[in-house]
Scaffold this active site. Sequence first.
Site, short mmCIF file in Angstrom:
data_model
loop_
_atom_site.label_atom_id
_atom_site.label_comp_id
_atom_site.label_asym_id
_atom_site.label_seq_id
_atom_site.Cartn_x
_atom_site.Cartn_y
_atom_site.Cartn_z
N GLU A 261 0.89 -1.17 0.00
CA GLU A 261 0.00 0.00 0.00
C GLU A 261 0.92 1.21 0.00
O GLU A 261 1.43 1.62 1.04
CB GLU A 261 -0.91 -0.05 1.24
CG GLU A 261 -2.13 0.81 1.10
CD GLU A 261 -2.07 2.02 1.98
OE1 GLU A 261 -1.83 3.11 1.41
OE2 GLU A 261 -2.26 1.90 3.19
N CYS A 295 -2.08 8.98 2.69
CA CYS A 295 -1.87 8.48 1.33
C CYS A 295 -3.13 8.74 0.50
O CYS A 295 -3.08 8.72 -0.72
CB CYS A 295 -1.46 7.03 1.33
SG CYS A 295 -2.58 6.00 2.22
#
Length: 508
Positions: A261, A295
């Site tokens: 990720e 993010c």
Amino acid sequence: MISQLFKTFGLSTSNPGTYIGTKSLENTEYISSISPIDQTEIGRVSKTSNYQFQEVIKESKKAFLEWRKFPAPKRGDIIRQYAMELRRHKSDLGKLISVEMGKPIQEGMGEVQEMIDICDFAVGLSRQLYGKTIKSERENHQMYEQWHPLGIVGIISAFNFPVAVWSWNVAIALICGNICIWKPSEKTLFSALACQNLLCKVLSNNNIEIPISNIISGDKNQGKWLAEETEVSLISATGSVRMGREVAATVGKRLGKSILELGGNNAMIVSPNADINLALHAALFGAIGTAGQRCTSTRRLIIHSEIFDVFTEKLKNAYAQVKIGDPLDPNNHMGPLIDQNAVNQYLKCIETVQEQGGEFIIEGGLIRNRNTKSPFYVKPCAALLPPNAEIMKIETFAPVLYLIKYTHLEEAISYQNNVRQGLSSSIITNNLQEAQKFLSPEGSDCGIANVNIGTSGAEIGGAFGGEKDTGGGRESGSDAWKAYMRRQTTTINYGDKIPLAQGIKFNL
Ligand code: UN1
């Protein structure tokens, strides 16, 4: 306040950084944890030595032999109890996260809420690790799939969500029957140790001596040991694209599994058919939430030229109302950046925007006043850029928002997809055709595509992750659990003949 938090979570100014379940190991080399709020040292945590790392692996291997025998719903019950501890400590843990990482207290508590949610999800899942039954082509044969735990799962997490992203992994991995080894960010070790100590409490209450969740502390080196270790079946890593490439190469070389990720570069399209007020809230939260250090942060606003002036005027007003200061004060919306390096990146980004023809509509810069006790506080800013400006392809972990004008939806979608990262995306529109186009295969190429919601603030119930340079991994909800287990296809012959598949015959 900090001494009270230490007491609550069994911490001190000097802590061991290696945990084998409830047992901790100290070392002579330490990492300091510095609060970005005022640059005071919270305390120190010892680094894991290579010898200690080997011990963690040895004990994790032994632990797996025991833990895999626990019925999955019993494993779920441990996670249920952990969720209860998290509920009891939500406010204190939220505070500790806020002190150590610098995110606003509401966001610190929001992070703990994500932990509680994923634990609840995992408890239910512990009774639903379903496999398929398959119709056999042969008489008196039965086929089915079953799911077994992998073994040891390594979790590498980042500073921006010091504990929530770990919890997405650990809660699921544990109910699946795995043993976890966590390497938290070296910037947020206290938050990690607090979570470990809470889990240890649950294990002690249940007289479980099996070290199901372990910690190693350190920097790139310790991360490398974990990635290289063949005994670690799966590495789940969150962080930069650069780190992810290294982890993927190391784990791939030994044919291990990984969930990555990595970076995001998330855009929101604001259509002329948007509810402007809704768009404004979504954009503001996405761009300045966690000081642009998610993010999922909104980095690019792709705005229709017809509404550009009206929208940016409102955006200016909204930015003027953002309160920046001590994140422990619940009235503030934005705290400091994590450290000097982050500030340098922010300043460099502003410079590059100007070099590449950007025009700041909302000015950036450092903030120095009596409310800011460290040099890490910065102004959230926004600049209009030509759609091809290279700076927009890079993820800068800071509250810098790029504004781009568009005239046709296809153009907006192509701007949105024209970056290497593919985590989150959104469109704000009340037009059904536009929304559906955005969600169609010709639309967003990201792992997350939202309508009338911003790019950040994903719920744990969905699978979280993204495409392209974001790494392709999926964590937390939906069927992400399958990545933490191995699939076994089983065929049983309950007849007295052995018909061979594909019609093969032996004349014996
Ligand atoms: C991250 O920044 O790594 O969707 C995770 C969100 C949060 C998680 C972000 N639930 O914004």
